[in-house]
Design a protein around this motif. Structure first.
Motif, short mmCIF file in Angstrom:
data_model
loop_
_atom_site.label_atom_id
_atom_site.label_comp_id
_atom_site.label_asym_id
_atom_site.label_seq_id
_atom_site.Cartn_x
_atom_site.Cartn_y
_atom_site.Cartn_z
N ALA A 20 0.84 -1.21 0.00
CA ALA A 20 0.00 0.00 0.00
C ALA A 20 0.87 1.25 0.00
CB ALA A 20 -0.91 -0.01 1.23
N LEU A 21 1.84 1.31 -0.92
CA LEU A 21 2.83 2.39 -0.86
C LEU A 21 2.80 3.30 -2.07
CD1 LEU A 21 5.85 0.41 0.62
CD2 LEU A 21 4.19 1.82 1.82
N ILE A 82 7.63 -2.79 6.71
CA ILE A 82 6.31 -2.56 6.13
C ILE A 82 5.78 -3.89 5.61
CG2 ILE A 82 5.07 -1.38 4.29
CD1 ILE A 82 7.31 0.81 4.62
N ALA A 83 4.54 -4.20 6.00
CA ALA A 83 3.93 -5.47 5.60
C ALA A 83 3.26 -5.33 4.23
CB ALA A 83 2.89 -5.89 6.64
N PHE A 85 0.33 -6.88 1.32
CA PHE A 85 -1.11 -7.13 1.45
C PHE A 85 -1.41 -8.52 2.03
CE2 PHE A 85 -1.81 -3.78 -1.99
CZ PHE A 85 -2.18 -2.83 -1.08
N HIS B 70 -2.34 -1.80 12.52
CA HIS B 70 -2.28 -2.66 11.33
C HIS B 70 -2.02 -1.81 10.08
CE1 HIS B 70 -3.48 -6.18 8.83
NE2 HIS B 70 -3.94 -5.24 8.01
N HIS B 73 1.54 -0.33 9.96
CA HIS B 73 2.64 -1.23 9.59
C HIS B 73 2.54 -1.72 8.16
CE1 HIS B 73 0.93 -5.15 11.49
NE2 HIS B 73 1.15 -5.44 10.24
N HIS B 74 1.46 -1.33 7.47
CA HIS B 74 1.41 -1.52 6.02
C HIS B 74 1.81 -0.25 5.27
CE1 HIS B 74 -0.80 -5.15 7.10
NE2 HIS B 74 -0.56 -5.58 5.89
N GLY B 75 2.25 0.76 5.98
CA GLY B 75 2.71 1.97 5.31
C GLY B 75 1.61 2.97 4.99
N ILE B 76 0.38 2.71 5.43
CA ILE B 76 -0.69 3.69 5.25
C ILE B 76 -0.41 4.88 6.18
CG2 ILE B 76 -3.19 4.09 5.50
CD1 ILE B 76 -2.52 2.20 3.24
N GLN B 126 -5.82 2.25 -1.09
CA GLN B 126 -4.72 1.49 -0.49
C GLN B 126 -5.08 1.07 0.93
OE1 GLN B 126 -1.12 1.26 -1.68
NE2 GLN B 126 -1.12 2.66 -3.40
N GLN B 129 -7.27 -1.90 0.69
CA GLN B 129 -6.48 -3.10 0.35
C GLN B 129 -5.69 -3.59 1.57
OE1 GLN B 129 -7.56 -4.14 -2.51
NE2 GLN B 129 -6.12 -3.54 -4.12
N ALA B 130 -5.05 -2.65 2.26
CA ALA B 130 -4.18 -3.03 3.38
C ALA B 130 -5.01 -3.64 4.53
CB ALA B 130 -3.39 -1.83 3.89
N SER B 133 -6.33 -7.82 5.36
CA SER B 133 -5.76 -8.84 6.25
C SER B 133 -6.00 -8.50 7.73
CB SER B 133 -4.27 -9.00 5.99
OG SER B 133 -3.61 -7.75 6.05
#
Lengths: 312, 312
Positions: A20-21, A82-83, A85, B70, B73-76, B126, B129-130, B133
């Motif tokens: 998600a970058l 960074i995780a 999807f 959450h 850590h997905h970069g959102i 995004q 999407q992130a 999970s």
């Protein structure tokens, strides 16, 4: 140059779709590090560092990567993984395990001032505290067993006097007990080139791939031996006092730690004297080596042996 | 002024000892928000926002706070919650549940430009999407059941024509099925005052305390209805097209979503027309209210009803 595995924009664009970058703006190799491939990845959302692991396998990365995430979510200045999807930190690109992390502010400082040493000491103590709740465990592969075994492989290459000094130290370190010392997760390699400083503030601790569970005091000794050292292997008392006072403002040493401190400073120097001796005398064939002077840590160690003031 | 519970430096110093965030430099109340108490907390490590929850209880916060972590850590771009040494995000101060988060760059923009609407659309997709999970689940408390029930309590306060319009819309919204639409975690309140913009870039989405599991398209409609609106309740076509194109560059609408889009735009307007009507006509006694004009969302809704172009 530390791009061992080439990554092109065409490789990266589909890879980034798993995150998600945003979309790719720029890709640039980073000329630092001797083990892994690193790139700066700039997207429409920001700037990140992409690492391709050249030797570690995906499941070996688990301890380190989850530790970095754990520390980041406690507010410790580290590169936050960074995780993707699928909710995995470790992905794969061009056949190598990969990690994307936030780009940290700051730069490596070769000659830190007193304030910077204090900031590093404080953040190190906070890192030790924050890692108390980290559930992962990894024994230190670079402890007394390792240096005893490794020193035995290099005595034969050394001048007799130095070999005797090394042997004496290995014996000395075998004689005292670490059982009373507080244990936890340690960085184990927090040299100046593994810290980004943003002015006097810690922008980030990096390169956690030696992190492990061991005595906290060992980490303090390793860090002080690099951050407060002078060119001739002596320790600068002013920086050492600032570093230790800041560390202890967060986590004061226990009585056992105070007793063990002089011996532990020597252990911290011995560990790097031995690894440098080994890299120097027995370089792995075909490996790109930047062998560093083993004599530096010999001098640090010998000065510690003569010392009477330990800045506590 | 949104400091309902006063926090002093003397309160905060021992509280901060439970975190790896250095020591207190400055504490300053934030005059924004109508539900919770917020402070800027500056420490030797950086700047954070401390929230004291005035109505939500600690266990009710779990879904929101873990969602924020959450997404971070997905970069959102969201405020990342910071865990204390017990590894809990939610702590307690002066009898209230608390949360410390990173301070985000940027500011609230009242009149967003086309690029800013596009950036918000992309980040929203995004985020959807992130969050796929994310294991937590919370039903939307502000869906068809809620607005049907709530509208029934305000018809009697309204002019007959407006009451009829509202009743017609409630009936219309009951007639179509959302079963085919992709579902997931939605912000559900991504108005301009819940996004910090850093130039044209999203610095952060904030205020996740309406987040829930519902159709993703509902979130898109709610967001567009605020970001692309004009002062008279019409939609600016250029901003709407940029917002939707950017969203769909990440997650294209399904066929079912395209079919439902006109009805969903109306649903997004209805939800806020009803909540504003309720807050206006039935303010909770003793509550500090900043009742907003219900007529605004009435106009947005009526314009949607007449519309033939939906910017897809």
């Amino acid at each position: 140059m530390s791009v061992f595995t080439t990554v092109t924009e065409a490789d990266l664009q589909p890879f980034l779709k798993r995150y998600a970058l945003g979309t790719l703006v720029e890709l640039k190799g980073i000329a630092a590090g001797v083990t892994n491939t690193n790139y700066f990845v700039t997207t429409t959302h920001g700037r990140y560092v992409l690492t391709l692991f050249e030797t570690l396998l995906a499941d070996e990365l688990d301890y380190y990567v989850k530790l970095m995430a754990h520390l980041a979510h406690h507010g410790i200045a580290v590169a936050a993984p960074i995780a993707n999807f699928d909710d995995d930190y470790v992905d794969e690109l061009n056949g190598k395990p990969t990690l994307l992390v936030n780009c940290l502010p700051g730069m490596v400082i070769e000659n830190p001032n007193v304030n910077q040493c204090a900031e590093v000491g404080e953040m190190l103590a906070q890192m030790h505290q924050a890692a108390r709740s980290y559930p992962g465990h990894m024994d230190n592969p670079r402890g007394p067993h390792w240096w005893t075994h490794t020193a035995a492989q290099v005595y034969g290459f050394m001048p007799p006097k130095a070999a005797q000094q090394l042997h004496d130290e290995v014996l000395y370190q075998a004689e005292w007990s670490r059982n009373e010392l507080p244990r936890g997760v340690i960085h184990a390699d927090l040299f100046r080139d593994n810290v980004l400083l943003n002015g006097d503030h810690v922008g980030g601790f990096i390169d956690f791939y030696y992190a492990c569970n061991d005595t906290l005091l060992y980490d303090v000794a390793i860090t002080l031996n690099d951050w407060c050292v002078t060119g001739d292997g002596d320790i600068d008392a002013e920086r050492a006092r600032a570093f230790l006072a800041a560390y202890q403002s967060v986590r004061p040493f226990t009585e056992a730690e105070k007793q063990s401190w002089p011996a532990m400073l020597r252990a911290g120097a011995l560990r790097f004297w031995v690894s440098r001796l080994y890299d120097f005398h027995k370089p792995a064939s075909g490996e790109m080596t930047f062998a560093k002077d083993p004599g530096h840590f010999q001098r640090v160690l010998l000065r510690h042996r003569e010392r009477t003031d330990f800045w506590l």
